[in-house]
Scaffold this motif. Structure first.
Motif, PDB file in Angstrom:
ATOM      1  N   ASP A  27      26.148  44.220  44.998  1.00 13.72           N
ATOM      2  CA  ASP A  27      27.124  45.302  44.816  1.00 13.72           C
ATOM      3  C   ASP A  27      28.399  45.033  45.610  1.00 13.72           C
ATOM      4  O   ASP A  27      29.506  45.238  45.116  1.00 13.72           O
ATOM      5  N   ASP A  28      28.218  44.582  46.868  1.00 15.44           N
ATOM      6  CA  ASP A  28      29.382  44.300  47.717  1.00 15.44           C
ATOM      7  C   ASP A  28      30.221  43.175  47.130  1.00 15.44           C
ATOM      8  O   ASP A  28      31.452  43.246  47.098  1.00 15.44           O
ATOM      9  N   ARG A  29      29.513  42.129  46.665  1.00 13.89           N
ATOM     10  CA  ARG A  29      30.226  40.971  46.123  1.00 13.89           C
ATOM     11  C   ARG A  29      30.974  41.372  44.857  1.00 13.89           C
ATOM     12  O   ARG A  29      32.103  40.971  44.641  1.00 13.89           O
ATOM     13  N   ARG A  30      30.328  42.192  44.014  1.00 10.73           N
ATOM     14  CA  ARG A  30      30.981  42.622  42.790  1.00 10.73           C
ATOM     15  C   ARG A  30      32.222  43.452  43.108  1.00 10.73           C
ATOM     16  O   ARG A  30      33.274  43.281  42.504  1.00 10.73           O
ATOM     17  N   ARG A  31      32.091  44.362  44.092  1.00  9.21           N
ATOM     18  CA  ARG A  31      33.232  45.217  44.431  1.00  9.21           C
ATOM     19  C   ARG A  31      34.397  44.371  44.929  1.00  9.21           C
ATOM     20  O   ARG A  31      35.540  44.533  44.508  1.00  9.21           O
ATOM     21  N   GLU A  32      34.080  43.412  45.817  1.00 13.45           N
ATOM     22  CA  GLU A  32      35.136  42.577  46.384  1.00 13.45           C
ATOM     23  C   GLU A  32      35.805  41.725  45.296  1.00 13.45           C
ATOM     24  O   GLU A  32      37.032  41.579  45.261  1.00 13.45           O
ATOM     25  N   ALA A  33      34.978  41.166  44.382  1.00  8.01           N
ATOM     26  CA  ALA A  33      35.516  40.341  43.300  1.00  8.01           C
ATOM     27  C   ALA A  33      36.413  41.179  42.391  1.00  8.01           C
ATOM     28  O   ALA A  33      37.489  40.729  41.974  1.00  8.01           O
ATOM     29  N   CYS A  34      35.975  42.403  42.088  1.00  6.09           N
ATOM     30  CA  CYS A  34      36.748  43.247  41.188  1.00  6.09           C
ATOM     31  C   CYS A  34      38.071  43.682  41.820  1.00  6.09           C
ATOM     32  O   CYS A  34      39.073  43.838  41.129  1.00  6.09           O
ATOM     33  N   GLU A  35      38.065  43.856  43.162  1.00  4.64           N
ATOM     34  CA  GLU A  35      39.324  44.190  43.845  1.00  4.64           C
ATOM     35  C   GLU A  35      40.338  43.067  43.660  1.00  4.64           C
ATOM     36  O   GLU A  35      41.521  43.311  43.423  1.00  4.64           O
ATOM     37  N   LEU A  36      39.841  41.822  43.771  1.00  3.53           N
ATOM     38  CA  LEU A  36      40.733  40.675  43.585  1.00  3.53           C
ATOM     39  C   LEU A  36      41.229  40.601  42.139  1.00  3.53           C
ATOM     40  O   LEU A  36      42.408  40.329  41.894  1.00  3.53           O
ATOM     41  N   LEU A  37      40.321  40.846  41.179  1.00  3.86           N
ATOM     42  CA  LEU A  37      40.714  40.808  39.770  1.00  3.86           C
ATOM     43  C   LEU A  37      41.748  41.891  39.490  1.00  3.86           C
ATOM     44  O   LEU A  37      42.680  41.691  38.702  1.00  3.86           O
ATOM     45  N   GLU A  38      41.591  43.045  40.148  1.00  5.05           N
ATOM     46  CA  GLU A  38      42.511  44.163  39.941  1.00  5.05           C
ATOM     47  C   GLU A  38      43.927  43.779  40.361  1.00  5.05           C
ATOM     48  O   GLU A  38      44.909  44.181  39.750  1.00  5.05           O
ATOM     49  N   ARG A  39      44.015  42.962  41.426  1.00  6.50           N
ATOM     50  CA  ARG A  39      45.316  42.504  41.910  1.00  6.50           C
ATOM     51  C   ARG A  39      46.059  41.748  40.815  1.00  6.50           C
ATOM     52  O   ARG A  39      47.278  41.687  40.788  1.00  6.50           O
ATOM     53  N   PHE A  40      45.307  41.131  39.894  1.00  5.49           N
ATOM     54  CA  PHE A  40      45.927  40.374  38.809  1.00  5.49           C
ATOM     55  C   PHE A  40      45.841  41.124  37.476  1.00  5.49           C
ATOM     56  O   PHE A  40      46.024  40.530  36.420  1.00  5.49           O
ATOM     57  N   GLY A  41      45.534  42.441  37.563  1.00  7.20           N
ATOM     58  CA  GLY A  41      45.489  43.260  36.356  1.00  7.20           C
ATOM     59  C   GLY A  41      44.362  42.894  35.417  1.00  7.20           C
ATOM     60  O   GLY A  41      44.499  43.003  34.198  1.00  7.20           O
ATOM     61  N   LEU A  42      43.235  42.435  35.983  1.00  3.55           N
ATOM     62  CA  LEU A  42      42.143  41.951  35.134  1.00  3.55           C
ATOM     63  C   LEU A  42      40.880  42.795  35.262  1.00  3.55           C
ATOM     64  O   LEU A  42      39.821  42.383  34.812  1.00  3.55           O
ATOM     65  N   GLU A  43      40.985  44.003  35.870  1.00  6.57           N
ATOM     66  CA  GLU A  43      39.770  44.777  36.146  1.00  6.57           C
ATOM     67  C   GLU A  43      38.992  45.103  34.874  1.00  6.57           C
ATOM     68  O   GLU A  43      37.774  45.214  34.890  1.00  6.57           O
ATOM     69  N   GLN A  44      39.713  45.185  33.731  1.00  5.26           N
ATOM     70  CA  GLN A  44      39.030  45.485  32.464  1.00  5.26           C
ATOM     71  C   GLN A  44      38.171  44.323  31.978  1.00  5.26           C
ATOM     72  O   GLN A  44      37.279  44.498  31.166  1.00  5.26           O
ATOM     73  N   LEU A  45      38.497  43.127  32.465  1.00  4.47           N
ATOM     74  CA  LEU A  45      37.843  41.928  31.931  1.00  4.47           C
ATOM     75  C   LEU A  45      36.800  41.357  32.881  1.00  4.47           C
ATOM     76  O   LEU A  45      36.364  40.221  32.717  1.00  4.47           O
ATOM     77  N   ALA A  46      36.365  42.168  33.867  1.00  5.09           N
ATOM     78  CA  ALA A  46      35.451  41.667  34.899  1.00  5.09           C
ATOM     79  C   ALA A  46      34.177  41.079  34.310  1.00  5.09           C
ATOM     80  O   ALA A  46      33.652  40.102  34.827  1.00  5.09           O
ATOM     81  N   ASP A  47      33.683  41.655  33.204  1.00  9.36           N
ATOM     82  CA  ASP A  47      32.412  41.200  32.645  1.00  9.36           C
ATOM     83  C   ASP A  47      32.579  40.180  31.524  1.00  9.36           C
ATOM     84  O   ASP A  47      31.599  39.738  30.934  1.00  9.36           O
TER      85      ASP A  47
END
Lengths: 267, 355
Positions: B107-127
């Motif tokens: 869960d922690d790793r996913r949250r941290e990874a998604c925060e980074l993806l969000e910085r590049f506007g990619l939160e929708q494409l995490a999966d």
């Protein structure tokens, strides 16, 4: 009829002939045996023993092949060293060896009077005429199928994926487990399926090296041969069981991985 | 501070290069293909061991062939952006990023990874799997992954070459912003001088394994050390502030009271690029006869470099500039160092590029 249609007809006839030739004998096993003979043949103690022995020895041989063959194939695929081409040829040698010769070769190497026989005896390890000998014979003849496919599968993995993994903080071992194996998985599975099929049907090397003792070394192919002379119907029924088991394994591997992955690996 | 030097024979290439990149600085390593640019990145990352070399980052020594010290790639904190991005095809976007985060709860790793993806506007494409992503999206996932380890050095191998022309412009803006924010020294490899000039604070030109010249982009373009550098640098880039002018043209103020015009649209801080062979040279001040060229800048010739049948003139004006003329014109006009000239070129030959 124009040339193109003629050619299409020719290749279609060739394919139809091949399919008929390959499937008819297998179908005949089921068409020729009396209904219920398949099931009743499993009621026989010796048949059940043979099937159980075949499954046990094949599973054990496959486990050994995967455990040793996977890292070995990785090394062959990723490192260049002098004599690598020679090693690749040596690994493939059992593929072209007639099974009877493989059995003789195993006797000469690890049989009671073989070159390593004395050493094994000192360690109280007996292989010839023992269940362990069956596993050795199966491993010997089946492992090249896996090694060859696994080596090709590892070699075709994009090296930059491995480089990327290293720069992201993964050691070589972690890269192997987390990137190399998942990327090569379709090829590894295809190789494992081939090795499994070869091991399950192994006859010659087992007979020469381990003999044919009911419950100890008599696997299904040996049991079929044993019955063939006296009771053709029993041999036929047992053959049907082996076909069903092999087909079951092939289909489940295809289902688990998806037919597409296997096709891709074969290409 | 990243320091790297390497001497090694790699195939047909004789690599002999050394570089220094300061904290927060981006050095663009530019050169033709086969010059050894990627090899330099691989030496820094520990993926290639040179026969002789020294790589250090801050006070940590990563490679010293004299003492035999060679830290493996996983022990060097390099954020490496590969040319084709090298995303793991069997992992989703967030799992690709989380790969760099090491051990931890899922869960922690996913949250941290998604925060980074969000910085590049990619939160929708995490999966999403990499093969379902567009080129630009792949590049951003790879960038997020390269930054996930909080790298001490950023290594970028042709970051824009795998993108189509339309994506490239927005991508290069984004990359420039990432490089500005990054505190780590960055080493960027490109075969395109315009890209090097746009993303690099300094540019080192690599030819056949050697750094032939190093400097700011305008220094290289205006005072090329050799014909090779002059040929390679191509366009000159001036920087200024753009505003709308008359007739739908864009005026770019270069500072010092001088300005130029371009037919390209633009607003705010921009780069104005012009090819040296588009620039015409007149003797004397800029007050002379006006032709169809709207851009007229006074300059002094600072260098004269011969490239085959043409001559590259280094010009010092409001900003460094370079022009190319034929050998005959250069001697006809008596162009030598110190000559006062006017450089003129058309608004239509002026490309506005984002900085």
């Amino acid at each position: 009829m124009n040339g193109r249609a003629g050619f299409t007809a020719l290749v279609t006839i060739a394919l139809a002939t091949a399919i008929a030739f390959l499937t008819l004998p297998v179908l005949a096993i089921f068409l020729d045996s009396r209904p219920g003979a398949l099931v009743s043949s499993l009621g026989e103690e010796s048949a059940r023993e043979a099937l159980w022995l075949s499954l046990r020895t094949t599973a054990l041989a496959l486990a050994i092949i995967l455990a040793v063959g996977t890292p070995a194939a990785y090394l062959l695929a990723t490192r260049s060293f002098p004599g690598r081409a020679l090693l690749l040829t040596l690994v493939e040698l059992p593929l072209v060896l007639p099974p009877a010769v493989a059995g003789i070769a195993l006797l000469a190497a690890v049989g009671p009077s073989g070159i390593l026989g004395g050493a094994l005896d000192a360690l109280h390890i007996r292989l010839a005429l023992e269940t362990a000998g069956v596993v050795v014979a199966l491993t010997f003849v089946a492992s090249p199928f896996y090694l060859r496919q696994a080596q090709a599968a590892f070699a075709s993995v994009d090296r930059t994926l491995l480089d990327a993994s290293r720069t992201l903080g993964a050691s070589e071992a972690r890269t192997f487990l987390r990137v190399m194996i998942p990327s090569a998985l379709p090829g590894l599975a295809a190789g494992a399926a081939l090795a499994l099929g070869r091991a399950l049907g192994e006859f010659g090397a087992t007979l020469m090296f381990a003999g044919s003792f009911q419950g100890i070394t008599q696997t299904v192919p040996l049991a079929i041969y044993d019955r063939f002379a006296t009771d053709f119907d029993a041999a036929l029924a047992l053959s049907g069981v082996l076909v069903a088991v092999s087909l079951g394994i092939l289909v489940s591997v295809k289902l688990v991985l998806g037919a597409e992955a296997l096709d891709g690996a074969a290409r | 501070m990243l320091r790297a030097s390497a001497r090694s024979r790699i195939g047909a290439l004789e690599l002999d290069a050394s570089l220094e990149v300061a904290e927060g600085e981006c050095l663009a390593l530019a050169g033709p293909s086969g010059a050894g640019k990627t090899s330099v990145l691989r030496v820094v990352a520990g993926l290639l061991r040179p026969e002789r070399g020294l790589v250090s980052c801050g006070d940590r020594i990563w490679l010293d062939t004299e003492t035999g010290r060679d830290v493996p790639p996983e022990g060097r904190r390099c954020g490496y952006l590969f040319q084709e991005y090298a995303l793991f095809p069997h992992l989703s976007a967030w799992q690709n990023v989380a790969y760099a985060l090491g051990k931890g709860r899922r869960d922690d790793r996913r949250r941290e990874a998604c925060e980074l993806l969000e910085r590049f506007g990619l939160e929708q494409l995490a999966d999403a799997r990499p093969r379902t992503l567009s080129g630009g999206e792949r590049q951003r996932v790879a960038l997020a992954r390269a930054l996930a380890r909080r790298p001490d050095v950023l290594l970028l191998d042709e970051p824009l070459s795998a993108l189509d022309a339309r994506t490239r412009a927005s991508s290069s803006r984004e990359l420039a912003a990432v490089l500005r924010q990054a505190q780590a020294p960055a080493l960027l490899v490109t075969h395109d001088f315009a890209e090097a000039a746009q993303l690099g604070d300094r540019v080192a030109i690599l030819d056949a394994g050697r750094v032939v010249q190093e400097g700011t982009p305008s220094e290289l373009a205006s005072v090329p050390g050799s014909a090779f550098v002059a040929d390679f640098t191509g366009a000159v880039v001036l920087t200024g502030v753009a505003r709308a002018g008359e007739d739908g043209l864009t005026v770019v103020d270069l500072g010092g009271g001088e300005s130029i015009v371009s037919t390209d649209p633009g607003l705010g801080a921009v780069g104005a690029s012009v090819h040296p062979w588009e620039i015409t040279i007149e003797r004397g001040g800029p007050g002379g006869v006006h032709g169809s060229a709207l851009n007229r800048l006074a300059a002094e010739v600072t260098s004269v470099t011969q490239i085959g049948n043409r001559v590259r003139l280094g010009l010092a004006g409001a900003q460094p500039l370079a022009a190319e003329v034929t050998r005959a014109s250069a001697s006809g006009l008596g162009l030598s160092e110190g000559a006062r000239v006017t450089a003129t070129w058309k608004a239509a030959a002026t490309r506005l590029v984002s900085l």
